[in-house]
Design an enzyme around this catalytic site. Structure first.
Site, PDB file in Angstrom:
ATOM      1  N   TYR A 156       0.810  -1.198   0.090  1.00  0.00           N
ATOM      2  CA  TYR A 156       0.024  -0.025  -0.048  1.00  0.00           C
ATOM      3  C   TYR A 156       0.924   1.102  -0.010  1.00  0.00           C
ATOM      4  O   TYR A 156       1.893   1.218  -0.490  1.00  0.00           O
ATOM      5  CB  TYR A 156      -1.003  -0.013   1.293  1.00  0.00           C
ATOM      6  N   LYS A 228      -5.927  -1.886  -0.983  1.00  0.00           N
ATOM      7  CA  LYS A 228      -6.812  -1.875   0.076  1.00  0.00           C
ATOM      8  C   LYS A 228      -7.235  -3.182   0.365  1.00  0.00           C
ATOM      9  O   LYS A 228      -7.230  -3.570   1.591  1.00  0.00           O
ATOM     10  CB  LYS A 228      -8.002  -0.887  -0.153  1.00  0.00           C
ATOM     11  N   ASP A 323     -11.816   7.806   3.310  1.00  0.00           N
ATOM     12  CA  ASP A 323     -11.390   9.062   3.355  1.00  0.00           C
ATOM     13  C   ASP A 323     -11.978  10.047   4.501  1.00  0.00           C
ATOM     14  O   ASP A 323     -11.327  10.757   5.132  1.00  0.00           O
ATOM     15  CB  ASP A 323     -11.057   9.564   1.934  1.00  0.00           C
ATOM     16  N   ALA A 356      -9.465  21.472   5.315  1.00  0.00           N
ATOM     17  CA  ALA A 356     -10.997  21.154   5.312  1.00  0.00           C
ATOM     18  C   ALA A 356     -11.328  20.422   3.923  1.00  0.00           C
ATOM     19  O   ALA A 356     -12.735  20.685   3.557  1.00  0.00           O
ATOM     20  CB  ALA A 356     -11.705  22.773   5.212  1.00  0.00           C
ATOM     21  N   ALA A 359     -10.940  14.571   4.578  1.00  0.00           N
ATOM     22  CA  ALA A 359     -10.070  14.124   5.824  1.00  0.00           C
ATOM     23  C   ALA A 359     -10.758  15.102   7.152  1.00  0.00           C
ATOM     24  O   ALA A 359     -11.030  14.467   8.245  1.00  0.00           O
ATOM     25  CB  ALA A 359      -8.809  14.015   5.822  1.00  0.00           C
ATOM     26  N   ASN A 472      -0.111  12.685   4.672  1.00  0.00           N
ATOM     27  CA  ASN A 472       0.599  11.673   3.960  1.00  0.00           C
ATOM     28  C   ASN A 472       1.097  12.206   2.422  1.00  0.00           C
ATOM     29  O   ASN A 472       0.111  12.808   1.942  1.00  0.00           O
ATOM     30  CB  ASN A 472       0.052  10.416   3.892  1.00  0.00           C
ATOM     31  N   ASN A 517      -5.698   4.785   8.681  1.00  0.00           N
ATOM     32  CA  ASN A 517      -6.922   4.393   8.496  1.00  0.00           C
ATOM     33  C   ASN A 517      -6.938   2.848   8.395  1.00  0.00           C
ATOM     34  O   ASN A 517      -7.883   2.280   8.614  1.00  0.00           O
ATOM     35  CB  ASN A 517      -7.526   4.718   7.099  1.00  0.00           C
TER      36      ASN A 517
HETATM   37  P1  NAD Z   1      -8.241  17.074   0.130  1.00  0.00           P
HETATM   38  O1  NAD Z   1      -7.845  17.636  -1.033  1.00  0.00           O
HETATM   39  O2  NAD Z   1      -9.951  16.809   0.071  1.00  0.00           O
HETATM   40  O3  NAD Z   1      -8.387  18.417   1.511  1.00  0.00           O
HETATM   41  C1  NAD Z   1      -7.079  19.303   1.478  1.00  0.00           C
HETATM   42  C2  NAD Z   1      -7.589  20.346   2.426  1.00  0.00           C
HETATM   43  O4  NAD Z   1      -6.451  21.055   2.847  1.00  0.00           O
HETATM   44  C3  NAD Z   1      -8.574  21.431   1.395  1.00  0.00           C
HETATM   45  O5  NAD Z   1      -9.483  21.755   2.434  1.00  0.00           O
HETATM   46  C4  NAD Z   1      -7.223  22.735   1.225  1.00  0.00           C
HETATM   47  O6  NAD Z   1      -8.315  23.932   1.200  1.00  0.00           O
HETATM   48  C5  NAD Z   1      -6.538  22.330   2.315  1.00  0.00           C
HETATM   49  N1  NAD Z   1      -5.285  23.136   2.080  1.00  0.00           N
HETATM   50  C6  NAD Z   1      -4.469  22.846   1.141  1.00  0.00           C
HETATM   51  N2  NAD Z   1      -3.545  23.797   1.322  1.00  0.00           N
HETATM   52  C7  NAD Z   1      -3.727  24.604   2.332  1.00  0.00           C
HETATM   53  C8  NAD Z   1      -3.048  25.522   3.011  1.00  0.00           C
HETATM   54  N3  NAD Z   1      -2.026  26.054   2.452  1.00  0.00           N
HETATM   55  N4  NAD Z   1      -3.292  25.815   4.207  1.00  0.00           N
HETATM   56  C9  NAD Z   1      -4.580  25.455   4.844  1.00  0.00           C
HETATM   57  N5  NAD Z   1      -5.240  24.366   4.092  1.00  0.00           N
HETATM   58  C10 NAD Z   1      -4.808  23.930   3.076  1.00  0.00           C
HETATM   59  O7  NAD Z   1      -7.564  16.172   0.684  1.00  0.00           O
HETATM   60  P2  NAD Z   1      -7.955  14.945   1.815  1.00  0.00           P
HETATM   61  O8  NAD Z   1      -8.569  13.730   1.416  1.00  0.00           O
HETATM   62  O9  NAD Z   1      -8.789  15.609   3.242  1.00  0.00           O
HETATM   63  O10 NAD Z   1      -6.753  14.609   2.606  1.00  0.00           O
HETATM   64  C11 NAD Z   1      -5.751  15.627   2.983  1.00  0.00           C
HETATM   65  C12 NAD Z   1      -4.440  15.280   3.679  1.00  0.00           C
HETATM   66  O11 NAD Z   1      -4.920  14.056   4.738  1.00  0.00           O
HETATM   67  C13 NAD Z   1      -3.711  14.374   2.758  1.00  0.00           C
HETATM   68  O12 NAD Z   1      -2.303  14.551   2.699  1.00  0.00           O
HETATM   69  C14 NAD Z   1      -3.908  12.839   3.028  1.00  0.00           C
HETATM   70  O13 NAD Z   1      -2.987  12.018   3.088  1.00  0.00           O
HETATM   71  C15 NAD Z   1      -4.071  12.848   4.655  1.00  0.00           C
HETATM   72  N6  NAD Z   1      -4.925  11.921   5.148  1.00  0.00           N
HETATM   73  C16 NAD Z   1      -4.211  11.261   6.264  1.00  0.00           C
HETATM   74  C17 NAD Z   1      -5.070  10.119   6.872  1.00  0.00           C
HETATM   75  C18 NAD Z   1      -4.634   9.224   7.660  1.00  0.00           C
HETATM   76  O14 NAD Z   1      -4.901   8.363   8.131  1.00  0.00           O
HETATM   77  N7  NAD Z   1      -3.488   9.778   8.487  1.00  0.00           N
HETATM   78  C19 NAD Z   1      -6.370   9.834   6.227  1.00  0.00           C
HETATM   79  C20 NAD Z   1      -6.769  10.686   5.311  1.00  0.00           C
HETATM   80  C21 NAD Z   1      -6.079  11.706   4.679  1.00  0.00           C
END
Ligand code: NAD
Length: 616
Positions: A156, A228, A323, A356, A359, A472, A517
């Site tokens: 993965y 997955k 997600d 926002a 996630a 990530n 996750n």
């Molecule tokens: P997404 O594209 O739906 O959302 C990203 C968000 O970040 C958006 O709201 C965007 O406006 C905001 N953003 C981008 N640049 C920014 C900045 N400079 N300042 C403030 N906010 C900003 O993506 P997602 O699916 O929500 O995923 C976001 C991150 O979370 C990814 O890196 C993903 O790898 C990580 N994630 C981690 C896990 C985990 O289990 N650890 C699970 C899901 C997602």
């Protein structure tokens, strides 16, 4: 290339009835290597612990097999390779088709692991494991189970990301089901092609648009669904033949792919709007018709589609979005671990979510559910969580049109009460300075966003700041845990989204928990399947989160962990599945009785030990 489950499936499907492949065991029957329903209507799969003894064991299987010779060796679900005993070789026409000396599965797994170690890079390891999966499913899962922590990053993220990107270049055959726009009106027939003679219980479905941090990857997103499902089997024992990876290939806006002669996907721009949703609608109807007991995990859709699809189908078919809901459940589990150390409640916190997207929304929703459970009213719940996107703090000042973002906004008066009215001065640093959060969660994908200045500011107001840089891959992670220790004088409670090395602080070594996750979806899925849940309720995701939090031992917490080590994934998933199935019963969406929950979960778990074969 993607782990080609479809080759396994294709081989299963190719086996015609006249080849008389029929395997059976007491009280159950398999056909073409696929479990059939027993008289109780349940799938009864053996259950034995892989590398821990917290999942109760059951006796070794004996199965009847009619395939012989090369047909048997070429069926990856039945092939044991050099592990066929001398007696089996005689009985099944295998003499001379294998080197003379038999090896047991443990010896085979050791050989494969040594070969893996010799591979020059992670992609080659991925390719090698793919080839193994295509020839011997049991051995693939044995190796994966024996080295789960080490191999999850290969099957993965992050390695699967490279496989997705190189999908059309390294394609070697199948990988699930691709649904394309030309299948409109015939999707049920197409799904039936993929599911002949096996009962699909679980689909991981992506439309490839928001793959990891890589964006739109067109048809190659299939590797994500496949990866997955490999984790579902490794972590929760979902039978490999009950799982179907799906790519909704409705075009791509990735210019590079569109210009690539070798691109294998639907070679036009993405369908959008009503056209897109009509196709998704038909797909869901086809799933409900062809695989009425299947659970759908929506994966890596762009946020707006992810939310629309989740809400549209949540009451129609058992389904969840990893997600959104999986992330919410896993992050909140980690927060509860931290709160246990702080001896505080969620209601006592001020929480900042940086990002926002899907996630961020999932985390906010899950925290709010807990705040409500702790007795807070709507306004208090809103005031406990500040969410920021790329434009800063989300405030309801008439500019935010996206309905899902509006769900996360603060009323203008609340922002004013914290001195955050000026929309040009509502960045992360401003919010940390004025709102003084006790918890800071990063889900923005912006590497290094939690700067020294911001973290020191936070730590100045909180005794034990809880900081989760969850994005990530590592390059997108908001902060390095070692820096967080340094900037907070070792007072922080940290979990990250990616694996990080231990941190040495004042002579003590701290482990950094990985809020991934993978701790949630296998157990949630298994619990839903075992209880035959008609839908996934909020209660089920919440109980998954709470159970995960409880799974961290005191010793692990003392060592700094807010999540269990990945090596314990199988037993953690079992506990989560039992709790989820019980919750499904309590919520009135299950088709089993409370007293049968544990037995049903155990019965639904497949393990990779070779069964003993006897001729049918
Ligand atoms: P997404 O594209 O739906 O959302 C990203 C968000 O970040 C958006 O709201 C965007 O406006 C905001 N953003 C981008 N640049 C920014 C900045 N400079 N300042 C403030 N906010 C900003 O993506 P997602 O699916 O929500 O995923 C976001 C991150 O979370 C990814 O890196 C993903 O790898 C990580 N994630 C981690 C896990 C985990 O289990 N650890 C699970 C899901 C997602």
């Amino acid at each position: 290339m993607p782990l080609a489950f479809s080759s396994i499936l294709a081989q299963g499907a190719r086996a015609r009835p006249n080849r008389r492949l029929r395997i059976s065991e007491k009280g159950r029957s398999f056909r073409d290597g696929v479990l059939q329903r027993s008289e109780t209507g349940l799938h009864r799969l053996e259950n034995r612990a892989l590398n821990d003894n917290s999942v109760p064991p059951s006796p070794r299987r004996r199965v009847k097999v009619t395939l012989r010779g090369m047909d048997l060796l070429r069926n990856p679900m039945l092939n044991k390779g050099t592990a066929f005993s001398a007696e089996e070789r005689q009985l099944f026409g295998l003499e001379g088709l294998l080197p003379v000396r038999s090896k047991n599965q443990k010896q085979q797994a050791e050989r494969i692991y040594a070969q893996l170690k010799d591979q020059p890079d992670d992609l080659q390891k991925y390719v090698m494991l793919t080839a193994l999966l295509n020839r011997n499913v049991h051995l693939f899962y044995r190796v994966l189970a024996d080295h789960l922590e080490e191999l999850i990053p290969i099957v993965y993220t992050p390695t699967v990301g490279t496989a997705v990107q190189r999908f059309s270049r390294v394609f070697q055959g199948g990988g699930g089901v691709w649904i394309t726009p030309d299948m409109k009106g015939r999707m049920a027939d197409v799904l039936a092609n993929a599911t002949r003679r096996r009962e699909i219980r679980l689909l991981v479905v992506t439309d490839n648009e928001s793959i990891l941090g890589l964006g739109d990857q067109g048809a190659g997103g299939m590797a994500i669904s496949v990866g997955k499902l490999a984790l579902y089997t490794a972590a929760a024992g979902i039978h490999p033949l009950q799982a179907l990876p799906v790519s909704l290939d409705f075009g791509t806006d990735n210019e590079e792919l569109l210009a690539d002669d070798q691109y294998l996907g639907w070679p036009t721009r993405r369908l959008r709007g009503a056209e897109y949703m009509e196709l998704v609608d038909e797909f869901v109807e086809a799933v409900a018709a062809v695989m009425p007991k299947a659970l759908i995990q929506w994966e890596d859709f762009r946020k707006d589609n992810a939310l629309r699809i989740l809400d549209r189908f949540v009451d129609r078919v058992p389904s969840f979005n990893d997600d959104i809901q999986g992330t919410g459940a896993v992050v909140v589990a980690g927060l509860n671990g931290a709160l246990k150390i702080k001896r505080e409640t969620m209601a006592e916190q001020r929480i900042v979510i940086f990002g926002a997207g899907a996630a961020g929304l999932g985390v906010a929703r899950q925290i709010r559910a807990q705040l409500a459970e702790e007795g807070l009213g709507h306004d208090e719940c809103v005031a406990r969580i500040a969410v920021l996107d790329r434009h800063g703090l989300l405030v309801d000042d008439g500019r935010i049109m996206d309905p899902y973002k509006r769900e996360l906004t603060w009323p203008a008066e609340l922002a004013a009460s914290h001195g955050l009215s000026d929309r040009h001065a509502r960045g992360l640093h401003d919010v940390v300075r004025k709102y003084r959060p006790t918890i800071l969660i990063g889900v923005s994908g912006v590497g290094g966003a939690f700067t020294e200045e911001i973290v020191r500011e936070m730590a100045a107001h909180v005794e034990r700041p809880v900081i989760f840089p969850s994005s990530n891959p590592i390059s997108s992670c908001e902060a390095n845990p070692a820096d967080l220790f340094a900037w907070t004088g070792g007072r922080c409670l940290v979990a990250a989204g990616s694996p990080f090395p231990d941190v040495e602080w004042q002579g003590k070594r701290f482990k950094i928990g990985q809020g991934n996750n993978v701790f949630i979806f296998p157990g949630l899925g298994l619990g839903a399947l075992a209880s035959r849940a008609r839908r996934i309720t909020n209660g089920m995701t919440t109980v998954a989160s709470k159970t995960l939090a409880r799974e961290v031992t005191d010793a692990e917490r003392d060592a700094g962990l807010l999540f269990p080590p990945i090596g314990r994934l199988r037993s953690v998933s079992y506990s989560i599945a039992v709790a989820v199935a019980r919750q499904a019963v309590a919520d009135g969406v299950a088709e089993i009785r409370e007293e049968d929950v544990e037995a049903e979960v155990r019965a639904a778990m497949w393990t990779p030990e070779y069964p003993e074969y006897e001729p049918a």
